[in-house]
Design a protein around this motif. Sequence first.
Motif, short mmCIF file in Angstrom:
data_model
loop_
_atom_site.label_atom_id
_atom_site.label_comp_id
_atom_site.label_asym_id
_atom_site.label_seq_id
_atom_site.Cartn_x
_atom_site.Cartn_y
_atom_site.Cartn_z
N GLY A 1 -7.72 -19.76 -30.24
CA GLY A 1 -6.48 -19.13 -29.85
C GLY A 1 -6.60 -17.68 -29.49
O GLY A 1 -5.64 -16.94 -29.59
N GLU B 1 5.25 -5.09 -31.81
CA GLU B 1 5.07 -5.13 -30.36
C GLU B 1 4.87 -3.73 -29.79
O GLU B 1 4.01 -3.51 -28.92
CB GLU B 1 6.29 -5.78 -29.71
N ALA C 1 -4.73 -13.97 -30.57
CA ALA C 1 -3.58 -14.73 -30.09
C ALA C 1 -2.27 -14.13 -30.59
O ALA C 1 -1.29 -14.04 -29.85
CB ALA C 1 -3.70 -16.19 -30.53
N SER C 2 -2.25 -13.68 -31.85
CA SER C 2 -1.02 -13.12 -32.41
C SER C 2 -0.64 -11.82 -31.71
O SER C 2 0.54 -11.55 -31.46
CB SER C 2 -1.18 -12.88 -33.92
N GLU D 1 0.74 -12.66 -28.26
CA GLU D 1 2.11 -13.16 -28.33
C GLU D 1 3.11 -12.01 -28.41
O GLU D 1 4.20 -12.08 -27.83
CB GLU D 1 2.28 -14.07 -29.55
N ALA E 1 3.40 -10.69 -24.90
CA ALA E 1 4.11 -11.62 -24.04
C ALA E 1 5.60 -11.65 -24.34
O ALA E 1 6.42 -11.90 -23.45
CB ALA E 1 3.53 -13.03 -24.19
N SER E 2 5.97 -11.36 -25.59
CA SER E 2 7.38 -11.46 -25.98
C SER E 2 8.27 -10.48 -25.23
O SER E 2 9.46 -10.70 -25.07
CB SER E 2 7.53 -11.24 -27.49
N ARG F 1 10.00 -5.83 -33.93
CA ARG F 1 9.33 -5.50 -32.67
C ARG F 1 8.86 -4.05 -32.62
O ARG F 1 8.14 -3.66 -31.70
CB ARG F 1 10.28 -5.76 -31.49
#
Length: 253
Positions: free
Chosen positions: A12, A107, A147-148, A151, A154-155, A219
């Motif tokens: 991942g 994020e 992967a985390s 994500e 991408a969010s 975030r």
Amino acid sequence: MTMVKASALNRGTIVPDATSIADEHLSDVFICHCDPLISLGVASALRSTDRFHVNRIDPFQNAPPSGGHGTGAVFVCDFDTGLTLVEKAWGNRVSPRVVIVTPRDKEADVQLALSRGVLGYLLLGCQLQEVVDAVIAAGRGQRFLTASAAELVASQFGYQPLTQREVEVLTLVAMGRSNKMIANQLGVTEGTIKCHVKAILGKLGVRGRTEAANVAMRRGIVSEPMGFPAAGQGQGGRPAHLSRSLAAQVHTA
């Protein structure tokens, strides 16, 4: 920096879609991490491959070297040290190749690091092989995200960006202030604040103020309430836990 198509491995992780990054050799890797346990674990993981010349540097005692170590030199750092390295190199012909290992899972933190020129972003809990792959990819001038972390990046595409004023209002909402209190503090009418709150809820895709505050803190749009450590951290900003796979390597470092 040359961008290449990315593909997902079975574990991942986002890595460059290249022939075989495992065949590359890096002359030097400098580990400049504020947490000695993470530093030892990363050093052990890299040394176990016999591909790297690993150097551990205490960022509290010595300034990390900024250059002159060959084009393949990679720096594995904590969040603050990594940003300091890339920011000091602004304007230089060659920027340091930095991989960050951190518990900072907001994020906004990932976006900030990437925008500054950091090549690798690994969250605690990643696999040891991901550390190795991230260093190899960074040595080639390519980006690597677990992967985390990917994500989190991408969010952002599912949301409209907030204006500066909306961030100010949202920060006060997260502090528990009413519309009237916010209006008085910002010197505007209560109706104006109601319009801002409505726009904020729509952009975040939530229905209420509490949910908006939770999403904003998750975030990294607004900070955690004063007096509480950031998620994933203990007192003093130190990680509240270590990846078991990294911690297990300390005994063999």
